[in-house]
Scaffold this active site. Sequence first.
Site, PDB file in Angstrom:
ATOM      1  N   LYS A   1       0.783  -0.834  -0.293  1.00 22.08           N
ATOM      2  CA  LYS A   1       0.140  -0.418  -0.087  1.00 22.08           C
ATOM      3  C   LYS A   1       1.163   1.244  -0.171  1.00 22.08           C
ATOM      4  O   LYS A   1       1.805   1.361   0.908  1.00 22.08           O
ATOM      5  CB  LYS A   1      -1.055  -0.155   1.399  1.00 22.08           C
ATOM      6  CG  LYS A   1      -2.028   1.167   0.789  1.00 22.08           C
ATOM      7  CD  LYS A   1      -3.216   0.681   1.890  1.00 22.08           C
ATOM      8  CE  LYS A   1      -4.364   1.006   1.518  1.00 22.08           C
ATOM      9  NZ  LYS A   1      -5.515   1.750   2.131  1.00 22.08           N
TER      10      LYS A   1
ATOM     11  N   TRP B   1      -3.540   0.238  -3.621  1.00 18.24           N
ATOM     12  CA  TRP B   1      -2.640  -0.796  -3.769  1.00 18.24           C
ATOM     13  C   TRP B   1      -1.538  -1.077  -4.477  1.00 18.24           C
ATOM     14  O   TRP B   1      -2.337  -0.477  -5.847  1.00 18.24           O
ATOM     15  CB  TRP B   1      -3.955  -1.757  -3.845  1.00 18.24           C
ATOM     16  CG  TRP B   1      -5.128  -2.017  -2.403  1.00 18.24           C
ATOM     17  CD1 TRP B   1      -6.114  -1.521  -2.216  1.00 18.24           C
ATOM     18  CD2 TRP B   1      -3.952  -2.786  -1.110  1.00 18.24           C
ATOM     19  NE1 TRP B   1      -6.204  -2.056  -0.915  1.00 18.24           N
ATOM     20  CE2 TRP B   1      -5.245  -2.182   0.277  1.00 18.24           C
ATOM     21  CE3 TRP B   1      -2.821  -2.906  -0.763  1.00 18.24           C
ATOM     22  CZ2 TRP B   1      -4.975  -2.969   1.174  1.00 18.24           C
ATOM     23  CZ3 TRP B   1      -2.800  -2.861   0.587  1.00 18.24           C
ATOM     24  CH2 TRP B   1      -3.510  -3.108   1.688  1.00 18.24           C
TER      25      TRP B   1
HETATM   26  P1  AMP Z   1      -8.697  -0.070   1.511  1.00 21.45           P
HETATM   27  O1  AMP Z   1      -9.607  -1.517   0.974  1.00 21.45           O
HETATM   28  O2  AMP Z   1      -8.009   0.638   0.250  1.00 21.45           O
HETATM   29  O3  AMP Z   1      -8.954   0.324   1.922  1.00 21.45           O
HETATM   30  O4  AMP Z   1      -7.361  -1.105   2.247  1.00 21.45           O
HETATM   31  C1  AMP Z   1      -7.990  -1.600   3.519  1.00 21.45           C
HETATM   32  C2  AMP Z   1      -6.759  -1.884   4.114  1.00 21.45           C
HETATM   33  O5  AMP Z   1      -5.572  -0.530   4.625  1.00 21.45           O
HETATM   34  C3  AMP Z   1      -6.597  -2.325   5.640  1.00 21.45           C
HETATM   35  O6  AMP Z   1      -7.455  -4.345   5.724  1.00 21.45           O
HETATM   36  C4  AMP Z   1      -5.245  -2.262   6.012  1.00 21.45           C
HETATM   37  O7  AMP Z   1      -4.719  -3.291   5.342  1.00 21.45           O
HETATM   38  C5  AMP Z   1      -5.159  -1.070   5.166  1.00 21.45           C
HETATM   39  N1  AMP Z   1      -4.996   0.011   7.031  1.00 21.45           N
HETATM   40  C6  AMP Z   1      -6.117   0.364   6.594  1.00 21.45           C
HETATM   41  N2  AMP Z   1      -6.264   1.166   7.598  1.00 21.45           N
HETATM   42  C7  AMP Z   1      -5.618   1.128   8.108  1.00 21.45           C
HETATM   43  C8  AMP Z   1      -4.377   1.880   9.866  1.00 21.45           C
HETATM   44  N3  AMP Z   1      -5.718   2.716  10.851  1.00 21.45           N
HETATM   45  N4  AMP Z   1      -3.658   1.291   9.901  1.00 21.45           N
HETATM   46  C9  AMP Z   1      -3.291   0.128   8.840  1.00 21.45           C
HETATM   47  N5  AMP Z   1      -3.443  -0.661   8.294  1.00 21.45           N
HETATM   48  C10 AMP Z   1      -5.162  -0.185   7.561  1.00 21.45           C
END
Ligand code: AMP
Length: 547
Positions: free
Chosen positions: A444, A449
């Site tokens: 990320k 991603w």
């Molecule tokens: P998305 O589907 O693009 O919103 O990504 C979700 C993923 O982002 C989660 O499964 C985590 O791996 C990462 N993520 C989201 N928020 C956080 C956070 N506050 N701290 C660490 N990783 C996060």
Amino acid sequence: MLNGLMMQAPLAIASLIQHAERFHPDVEIVSRRVEGDIHRSTYRQAHRRARQLANALTALGVSRSDRVGTLAWNGYRHFELYFAVSGSGAVLHTLNPRLHADQIAWIVNHAGDKVLCFDLTFLPIVEAIAAHCPGVEHWVAMIDRDRMPKAAQVPLHCYEALIDGHSERFAWPEFDENLASSMCYTSGTTGNPKGVLYSHRSTLLHSYAAALPDALNLSSRDAILPVVPMFHVNAWGLPYVAPMVGAKLVFPGGQLDGKSLYELFEAERVTVSAGVPTVWQGLLAHIESAGLRFSTMNRTVIGGSACPPAMLRLFQEKYGVQVLHAWGMTEMSPLGTVASLKAKHLGQSAEERLPVQYKQGRPIFGVDMKIVGDDGQDLPWDGKAFGDLWVRGPWVVREYFKGEGGDPLQHDAAGTGWFPTGDVATIDADGYMQITDRSKDVIKSGGEWISSIEIENIAVSHPAVAMAACIAIKHPKWDERPLLVVVRKPDAQLSAEEMLRHYEGKLAKWQIPDAVAFVESIPLGATGKMLKARLREQFRDYRLAGT
Ligand code: AMP
């Protein structure tokens, strides 16, 4: 059995904008737009235009459950589409314009988009994909009539002409609350991008929960500026929560640099914002160097990646802006947890409270979570044991669009289905969850991603590459950046520059690895799978150039 005797009223997205018009008609929606100016609208105007747009979409042949794609910044027109499309029973499909055109075309075709509405910034993408997306019957440029491109290679409708040409009389249809309302693809899994299909019910329930005081704490006294894009899980639900509570909305368009954001915060008296850490770095750098203060902003939601402790401290201690560290996923609409404090923390010093705020937080009501070991057994909530984080609830995905990737759920001993998040976490005795690692093989960067598998597949298509693995390296600005680890074929010549050139045109520029490390071998497991964890350990101290 005795049923309750209350009305059966389906939860519907159109009711949000209806409510906002009735009770907050003059509350503003302010947008910095592609035309270059600041545009002012209200909930009354937004509702009227959404009804006109619903008529226009019907005239274009959009019927129930058809997909309407968008390639757009945060702005009032995108907001109108949120209600016009879902409210009339079709599905709003927000596309991520940061992806490579080939990836976007693939997603448009997989989703079966029939109409695609876009900000003029993204005309080059439209021109690149149109010939490859035969299912799209109408391309709609979201721009004033006098700014319509003269020589576009694709026949275009003008959004404003469509609206002007249609009546504002439109009765939002009633339908089952489980009807699909919107969709968003995620590349945060292995394999092809996968579509998450939200419903009216899941969206409304998520909005109620997101607004709660221990969640985002939003009300009609707020002016909300979502920096998080409306193409990223519906800007974390804010375009729905704002009309639900009657808050002012401020949309930044495509200008997300620190200076532009700061000026908008101040000019529009923004009280609360939301975005990924990378954006806040730009903003903090700007106000630090110019010696500025926030006059109205009192809190900000930070999520998408872990909020760096130094950022949290700077916001709170120097600028008096409370940080709400939150965690969620596209598959969770997205809100899962928020690190809001409990009564027991109030008597503590700021220093003692910080470690609680550094965590990703405790679930908002409606989200159930647990951590499990490799055997699927529950692990203790002691803040130390870490394991795979599983979630469930009415706004958590049950299945991806078209069944892509098979059944995503895991079942526990009681037979209950849980969504495995791909995150590894601890949970403490107070229910605060902290992410310690990620088990899914993705990277990320700046909230977006990058698929390591896609990068590896492209690498091994080069004739000089025997084996390749892509891993994340920590980066101070982008959180993570991809490093490509390569084993060359015996006697083959291959430089890092040549390897990276091989990616040009195949991925979006920001998805291309930052560096290449050549090794003799990559550690393999018993089944021949690359041991990424071992490799990450091996490159733990690796520094990318310039960091
Ligand atoms: P998305 O589907 O693009 O919103 O990504 C979700 C993923 O982002 C989660 O499964 C985590 O791996 C990462 N993520 C989201 N928020 C956080 C956070 N506050 N701290 C660490 N990783 C996060």
